[in-house]
Design a protein around this motif. Structure first.
Motif, PDB file in Angstrom:
ATOM      1  N   GLU A  46      -3.650 -55.125 -16.651  1.00 38.55           N
ATOM      2  CA  GLU A  46      -2.233 -55.330 -16.932  1.00 38.55           C
ATOM      3  C   GLU A  46      -1.856 -54.996 -18.368  1.00 38.55           C
ATOM      4  O   GLU A  46      -0.685 -54.818 -18.681  1.00 38.55           O
ATOM      5  N   ASP A  47      -2.836 -54.906 -19.253  1.00 43.27           N
ATOM      6  CA  ASP A  47      -2.528 -54.771 -20.678  1.00 43.27           C
ATOM      7  C   ASP A  47      -2.623 -53.341 -21.200  1.00 43.27           C
ATOM      8  O   ASP A  47      -2.544 -53.130 -22.411  1.00 43.27           O
ATOM      9  N   GLN A  48      -2.793 -52.356 -20.312  1.00 37.90           N
ATOM     10  CA  GLN A  48      -2.898 -50.984 -20.796  1.00 37.90           C
ATOM     11  C   GLN A  48      -2.453 -49.987 -19.733  1.00 37.90           C
ATOM     12  O   GLN A  48      -2.650 -50.224 -18.539  1.00 37.90           O
ATOM     13  N   PRO A  49      -1.854 -48.873 -20.150  1.00 36.82           N
ATOM     14  CA  PRO A  49      -1.469 -47.837 -19.188  1.00 36.82           C
ATOM     15  C   PRO A  49      -2.706 -47.098 -18.695  1.00 36.82           C
ATOM     16  O   PRO A  49      -3.705 -46.976 -19.413  1.00 36.82           O
ATOM     17  N   CYS A  50      -2.655 -46.606 -17.463  1.00 34.23           N
ATOM     18  CA  CYS A  50      -3.772 -45.875 -16.881  1.00 34.23           C
ATOM     19  C   CYS A  50      -3.341 -44.458 -16.503  1.00 34.23           C
ATOM     20  O   CYS A  50      -2.151 -44.170 -16.396  1.00 34.23           O
ATOM     21  N   PHE A  51      -4.321 -43.598 -16.317  1.00 36.93           N
ATOM     22  CA  PHE A  51      -4.067 -42.225 -15.881  1.00 36.93           C
ATOM     23  C   PHE A  51      -4.460 -42.133 -14.416  1.00 36.93           C
ATOM     24  O   PHE A  51      -5.634 -42.295 -14.067  1.00 36.93           O
ATOM     25  N   ASP A  64       7.399 -41.938  -9.381  1.00 39.25           N
ATOM     26  CA  ASP A  64       8.463 -42.688 -10.046  1.00 39.25           C
ATOM     27  C   ASP A  64       8.045 -44.137 -10.257  1.00 39.25           C
ATOM     28  O   ASP A  64       8.292 -44.723 -11.319  1.00 39.25           O
ATOM     29  N   TYR A  65       7.428 -44.713  -9.242  1.00 40.87           N
ATOM     30  CA  TYR A  65       6.996 -46.101  -9.367  1.00 40.87           C
ATOM     31  C   TYR A  65       5.874 -46.228 -10.395  1.00 40.87           C
ATOM     32  O   TYR A  65       5.848 -47.176 -11.183  1.00 40.87           O
ATOM     33  N   LEU A  66       4.951 -45.259 -10.399  1.00 41.00           N
ATOM     34  CA  LEU A  66       3.872 -45.284 -11.389  1.00 41.00           C
ATOM     35  C   LEU A  66       4.439 -45.231 -12.804  1.00 41.00           C
ATOM     36  O   LEU A  66       3.964 -45.930 -13.704  1.00 41.00           O
ATOM     37  N   SER A  67       5.448 -44.391 -13.004  1.00 40.35           N
ATOM     38  CA  SER A  67       6.079 -44.285 -14.327  1.00 40.35           C
ATOM     39  C   SER A  67       6.770 -45.585 -14.704  1.00 40.35           C
ATOM     40  O   SER A  67       6.701 -46.026 -15.856  1.00 40.35           O
ATOM     41  N   GLU A  68       7.448 -46.202 -13.734  1.00 39.28           N
ATOM     42  CA  GLU A  68       8.132 -47.468 -14.001  1.00 39.28           C
ATOM     43  C   GLU A  68       7.138 -48.549 -14.421  1.00 39.28           C
ATOM     44  O   GLU A  68       7.470 -49.433 -15.218  1.00 39.28           O
ATOM     45  N   GLU A  69       5.914 -48.463 -13.903  1.00 36.62           N
ATOM     46  CA  GLU A  69       4.885 -49.434 -14.255  1.00 36.62           C
ATOM     47  C   GLU A  69       4.205 -49.101 -15.582  1.00 36.62           C
ATOM     48  O   GLU A  69       3.305 -49.812 -16.021  1.00 36.62           O
ATOM     49  N   LYS A 231      11.036 -57.199 -15.990  1.00 37.04           N
ATOM     50  CA  LYS A 231      11.250 -55.774 -16.250  1.00 37.04           C
ATOM     51  C   LYS A 231      12.719 -55.426 -16.070  1.00 37.04           C
ATOM     52  O   LYS A 231      13.460 -56.078 -15.348  1.00 37.04           O
ATOM     53  N   SER A 232      13.146 -54.370 -16.740  1.00 42.53           N
ATOM     54  CA  SER A 232      14.549 -54.000 -16.753  1.00 42.53           C
ATOM     55  C   SER A 232      14.995 -53.509 -15.388  1.00 42.53           C
ATOM     56  O   SER A 232      14.274 -52.807 -14.691  1.00 42.53           O
ATOM     57  N   ALA A 233      16.200 -53.883 -14.998  1.00 44.17           N
ATOM     58  CA  ALA A 233      16.764 -53.398 -13.754  1.00 44.17           C
ATOM     59  C   ALA A 233      16.934 -51.890 -13.828  1.00 44.17           C
ATOM     60  O   ALA A 233      17.343 -51.344 -14.855  1.00 44.17           O
ATOM     61  N   LYS A 234      16.613 -51.224 -12.707  1.00 39.57           N
ATOM     62  CA  LYS A 234      16.641 -49.761 -12.690  1.00 39.57           C
ATOM     63  C   LYS A 234      18.046 -49.247 -12.974  1.00 39.57           C
ATOM     64  O   LYS A 234      19.041 -49.749 -12.456  1.00 39.57           O
ATOM     65  N   LYS A 235      18.125 -48.227 -13.835  1.00 44.05           N
ATOM     66  CA  LYS A 235      19.354 -47.535 -14.222  1.00 44.05           C
ATOM     67  C   LYS A 235      20.172 -48.311 -15.247  1.00 44.05           C
ATOM     68  O   LYS A 235      21.234 -47.846 -15.673  1.00 44.05           O
ATOM     69  N   GLY A 236      19.732 -49.502 -15.656  1.00 44.68           N
ATOM     70  CA  GLY A 236      20.427 -50.230 -16.705  1.00 44.68           C
ATOM     71  C   GLY A 236      20.086 -49.658 -18.071  1.00 44.68           C
ATOM     72  O   GLY A 236      19.222 -48.792 -18.214  1.00 44.68           O
ATOM     73  N   LYS A 237      20.739 -50.151 -19.117  1.00 44.12           N
ATOM     74  CA  LYS A 237      20.521 -49.627 -20.462  1.00 44.12           C
ATOM     75  C   LYS A 237      19.081 -49.806 -20.914  1.00 44.12           C
ATOM     76  O   LYS A 237      18.458 -48.874 -21.451  1.00 44.12           O
ATOM     77  N   ASP A 238      18.510 -51.011 -20.695  1.00 45.42           N
ATOM     78  CA  ASP A 238      17.127 -51.253 -21.120  1.00 45.42           C
ATOM     79  C   ASP A 238      16.159 -50.351 -20.387  1.00 45.42           C
ATOM     80  O   ASP A 238      15.190 -49.841 -20.958  1.00 45.42           O
TER      81      ASP A 238
END
Length: 269
Positions: A46-51, A64-69, A231-238
């Motif tokens: 949970e503490d690092q991005p993966c490839f 898209d979901y992978l990028s959001e995570e 996590k930020s709601a999709k399409k919101g400013k954050d």
């Protein structure tokens, strides 16, 4: 009409079928839910991005979901048309045109995990006289095994045609060195039942628990955003700012942030 005649893999090769398939909102929602479950089964830190590798990535909905995570990913697909759609959608992952039956052309230990949604069963069909499903499956699994870091997982959401096809898939995966097995979510539900082949590369693991019918949410999209852990709601400013920051870290050109970033435009009359 028999059930077999309704299966897309019996109508034409994948590169042809994917050219004519239209993704409606319901299909997109289902694809997103299965991608979310596949990533959950990967059991990533949970503490690092993966490839990650997305096999049969199509138009990039799983990516898209992978990028959001917060993960980086590379997608492989046999259809030029679907990859063109992914490019038009400006997905954040890298894309490669390729037939998984020819093997994965990556260096050993490249990926921290692999997901694949509704693609693996295509290898069970002999679309050409030269195709041998067992050989194509073994070629795919053996090269995938090599490209994964030791201890990584590969999660395949599949629609096997019958028990023989499922046995063929799992046998070739084990022959290539994988361990693991099937996780069946909602096993007593006709519509909600989903099969996930969970494979371990190099290290045996404990298969995750299945989902039971009582855990089905009547409003999946609401449940998903309710459980996003802040996590930020999709399409919101954050969400937009987070996406732009990820692209900057990837070395991409991104427009500068302004006070108008994420602000809804007034309707034109």
């Amino acid at each position: 009409m028999s059930s077999n005649s309704r299966r897309p893999e019996h109508t034409a090769p994948p590169e042809v079928v994917s050219n004519i398939v239209k993704m409606n909102s319901r299909m997109i929602e289902i694809q997103s839910q299965m991608s979310e479950r596949a990533v959950e089964l990967l059991n990533l830190p949970e503490d690092q991005p993966c490839f990650l590798l997305d096999v049969g990535c199509g138009s990039g909905l799983s990516g898209d979901y992978l990028s959001e995570e917060g993960h980086f990913w590379l997608g492989v697909d046999i259809s030029t048309a679907m990859l063109d759609v992914a490019l038009d959608r400006e997905v954040e992952g890298d894309l490669i045109l390729g037939d998984m039956g020819h093997g994965m052309p990556f260096r050993p230990g490249t990926f921290d995990g692999c997901i694949s949604i509704s693609a693996l069963q295509w290898l069970c069909n002999a679309d050409k006289k030269s195709y041998s499903p067992p050989k194509r499956l073994y070629t795919f699994f053996s090269t995938l095994y090599s490209s994964l870091a030791r201890g990584a997982r590969a999660i395949f959401q599949i629609y096997p045609e019958n028990s023989e096809q499922l046995e063929l898939i799992t046998a070739q995966a084990m022959k290539a060195g994988f361990t693991g097995g099937m996780v069946v979510d909602y096993p007593n539900s006709t519509k909600a039942k989903k099969l996930f082949l969970c494979l371990f590369a190099g290290v045996s693991g404990v298969l995750p628990k299945v989902l039971i019918p009582s855990q089905i949410c009547p409003f999946p999209s609401r449940c998903r955003y309710k459980n996003m852990k802040g996590k930020s709601a999709k399409k919101g400013k954050d969400w937009i700012l987070e996406k732009k920051e990820r692209r900057r870290r990837q070395g991409r050109e991104v427009r500068a942030d302004t006070k108008y970033t994420g602000r809804k435009r007034k309707p034109r009359f």
